[in-house]
Every structure is written in C-alpha cells, then in structure tokens.
Design an enzyme around this catalytic site. Structure first.
Site, PDB file in Angstrom:
ATOM      1  CE1 TYR A 133      22.484  37.290  59.329  1.00 33.59           C
ATOM      2  CE2 TYR A 133      24.511  36.961  60.642  1.00 33.59           C
ATOM      3  CZ  TYR A 133      23.331  37.136  60.595  1.00 33.59           C
ATOM      4  OH  TYR A 133      22.720  37.130  61.963  1.00 33.59           O
ATOM      5  CE  LYS A 161      22.360  33.917  59.808  1.00 37.05           C
ATOM      6  NZ  LYS A 161      21.120  34.222  60.603  1.00 37.05           N
TER       7      LYS A 161
HETATM    8  C1  LIG Z   1      20.368  38.243  65.207  1.00 36.55           C
HETATM    9  C2  LIG Z   1      20.318  36.776  65.576  1.00 36.55           C
HETATM   10  O1  LIG Z   1      20.841  35.948  66.247  1.00 36.55           O
HETATM   11  N1  LIG Z   1      19.238  36.188  64.979  1.00 36.55           N
HETATM   12  C3  LIG Z   1      18.998  34.800  64.567  1.00 36.55           C
HETATM   13  C4  LIG Z   1      18.917  34.311  63.276  1.00 36.55           C
HETATM   14  O2  LIG Z   1      19.068  34.848  62.204  1.00 36.55           O
HETATM   15  C5  LIG Z   1      17.746  34.356  65.041  1.00 36.55           C
HETATM   16  O3  LIG Z   1      17.781  33.056  65.369  1.00 36.55           O
HETATM   17  C6  LIG Z   1      17.077  34.972  66.390  1.00 36.55           C
HETATM   18  O4  LIG Z   1      18.112  34.758  67.469  1.00 36.55           O
HETATM   19  C7  LIG Z   1      15.704  34.272  66.802  1.00 36.55           C
HETATM   20  O5  LIG Z   1      14.944  34.281  65.691  1.00 36.55           O
HETATM   21  C8  LIG Z   1      15.197  34.920  68.044  1.00 36.55           C
HETATM   22  O6  LIG Z   1      14.534  36.392  67.732  1.00 36.55           O
HETATM   23  C1  LIG Z   2      21.454  33.299  63.457  1.00 37.12           C
HETATM   24  C2  LIG Z   2      22.245  34.155  63.274  1.00 37.12           C
HETATM   25  O1  LIG Z   2      21.785  35.114  63.193  1.00 37.12           O
HETATM   26  C3  LIG Z   2      23.623  34.178  63.331  1.00 37.12           C
HETATM   27  O2  LIG Z   2      24.182  33.325  64.429  1.00 37.12           O
HETATM   28  O3  LIG Z   2      24.141  35.075  63.013  1.00 37.12           O
END
Ligand SMILES: CC(=O)N[C@H](C=O)[C@@H](O)[C@H](O)[C@H](O)CO
Ligand SMILES: CC(=O)C(=O)O
Length: 289
Positions: A133, A161
């Site tokens: 990740y 990811k």
């Molecule tokens: C740090 C975080 O939560 N990133 C999420 C997944 O990687 C994304 O789903 C974001 O929340 C989304 O792209 C909105 O910026």
């Molecule tokens: C989607 C994402 O970034 C998380 O839940 O870690």
C-alpha cells in the site's frame, strides 16, 4: 483479484467501540447493492490507524463473518509495530482473507532499504499474498520504478495499491510487471488510471459510488471512452462534496440519510456540523438519479 474494491468504513458507537449491527449493514450494502468486486478492510477509510490490535482483529472477524465467501477480502495490517502486523496478518489469513495489504512504514523517514526489510519480514512471517500500500501523500514514502520492482520481486507480493497521482509511473510499472496487480487509489482519477493499465481500484468513495465505478470500468473494457468519461465526471461531483467535508465523515452521513447505521467517527475525528451535513446531502440528488 481485480475490479472495483471498496475500502470499507467502520461504524463506531459514540464510545469508540465498533457498531456491529451498522458494520453488517454496510458490508451487505457494498456486496448486495453496490455489487463491488471485493472489500479492503482496515485501511485509512476504516479508521484503523486509530484502533488497537484487538479492535482490528475484531473488525477482520466481523467483516469475514458477514461477507463469507461472496467477494474477495483484503486485510490491511500495516503498522509501525512489525510484530503486531505479523500477528494481524496471520490472524486474517486464518480467518480466510484472500490477501493482506500493508501501508509503507511511516512517520520516521525510513530509507528504502529499511522499508524493503520491513516487507521482507512481513511477507516471510505471514506467507500470504501481499499488496503493497503506497500512499506518499500520507506517509512521505516515495518509490521509484526500480524500488517498486524490488518490492514486487518478493515471492508473496502480488501487487500494489497505488494511491499516487503519477500516471506515467503506473503505466510503466504495469508494462514492466504485467503479471502483478495494480490498483488505482485516487477515485477521482479512475478513468485515466484504468486506461493506463490499472487492473482495478481500491477506494473509499466506492461505498457510495461503487456501481458507477463498475460502470466506468466496464465502459473502458468495451472501449466506450465517452461513457467512461461521463461517468467519471458524475462521480467527481460526488467526490468533490465528500472532499469538502472530509471523505469518511461525508460517506457516513450519506449512509445515514439512506437509512443505514453508519455510526460515529472515532475520536479525534469530529462529527459534521449542520451546515456540512446539508452540503453533503446534495450527493443524494446525484446518486439517486
Ligand atoms: C487516503 C485515502 O483515503 N485514499 C483513498 C484510497 O486510496 C481514496 O479513496 C480517497 O479517499 C478518494 O480518492 C478521495 O480523494
Ligand atoms: C482507500 C484507502 O486509502 C484506505 O482505506 O486505506
């Protein structure tokens, strides 16, 4: 393991314990209504960095119990405390999780060699498929194409990811490692990532717009780029409203408006103000069309 995977939210009670009934409802909604291709459990979206080890174990067990064998499950186990990450990984494997994922060790500015040693230990001691990740905006850890190559060479590492915005790097990685799985992590950029070779996406907003994301993905597979771009624009209206108030808070509020028990945030996250709630409710007009 590919396609659209929801990074699951966690409904909490006001005292910070897991709201089990609410969690079941959210799991069911993702599987039965959004029809997403998998669940990513214990990520940022699950507020898991605010949980202790016992609560993370509880979350993994509850989600597995509700989801059963319906969709692939990925357990995010990354923790600065590597022994804890190993224990969580073995626990998730035992529960029947299809893969593990771990955020790069953060806070201290670890060198790449240190990060690599962390994954070597984690993958050897869990011996289960691992998805790296990478989220440089949150962790500060930036990898070159060669760095990724070294991590992807570990026998259990099946993919990344990729919560980064560097499209060219992703395209190059996919070209160099066609057999590895690359998940796009920026939901607002699903369209460009999917056309650049991502095998799927893992994201928070798919709790609410998983259906649209699947539609976008299928349109790309059918070479219908116009539809894919239109769906992305519609998704981005929703994502903009979420970003305005806080993505996880916003998702929970919209769920509540839909009658699902999405619960509270975990301290020190705060609840939304009345004005923020009103703004984020505009999402209902977009997703229910
Ligand atoms: C740090 C975080 O939560 N990133 C999420 C997944 O990687 C994304 O789903 C974001 O929340 C989304 O792209 C909105 O910026
Ligand atoms: C989607 C994402 O970034 C998380 O839940 O870690």
């Amino acid at each position: 393991m590919k396609g659209i995977i929801t990074a699951l939210i966690t409904p909490f009670h006001e005292d910070g314990t897991i709201n089990e009934k609410g969690l079941k409802e959210i799991v069911r909604y993702n599987i039965d209504t959004m029809k997403v291709n998998g669940l990513y459990v214990g990520g940022s979206t699950s507020e898991s960095f605010l949980m202790d080890e016992k609560q993370k174990q509880q979350l993994f067990a509850l989600v597995k119990k509700e989801a059963g064998e319906t969709v692939p499950l990925i357990a995010q186990i990354g923790s600065l405390h590597v022994e804890e990450a190993v224990r969580l990984g073995n626990e998730a494997k035992q529960l029947g999780y299809d893969a593990l994922s771990a955020i790069t060790p953060y806070y201290y500015k670890f060198s790449f060699q240190e990060i690599k040693a962390y994954y070597q230990r984690l993958t050897e001691e869990t011996n289960h498929p691992m998805i790296i990740y990478s989220n440089p905006a949150f962790t500060g850890a930036q990898f070159s194409v060669d760095d990724y190559g070294e991590l992807l060479a570990f026998p259990n590492v099946i993919g990344v990811k990729y919560t980064d915005t560097d499209l060219a790097k992703l395209a190059k990685l996919k070209q160099m490692h066609p057999d590895k799985i690359f998940f796009s992590g920026a939901d607002e950029m699903l369209f460009p990532f999917a056309v650049s070779g991502a095998d799927g996406a893992i994201g928070s907003t798919y709790n609410l717009i998983g259906k649209e994301a699947i539609q976008l993905y299928e349109a790309i597979q059918a070479s219908d780029l116009k539809t894919a771009r239109d769906v992305q624009s519609q998704m981005n209206q929703v994502i903009d409203y979420l970003l305005d108030v806080g993505v996880y808070q916003g998702i929970k509020h919209v769920f509540k408006q839909k009658g699902l028990d999405a619960g509270f945030m975990k301290f020190p996250f705060r609840e939304l103000t009345e004005e923020e709630k009103k703004n984020v409710e505009k999402i209902l007009g977009i997703i229910e069309k």
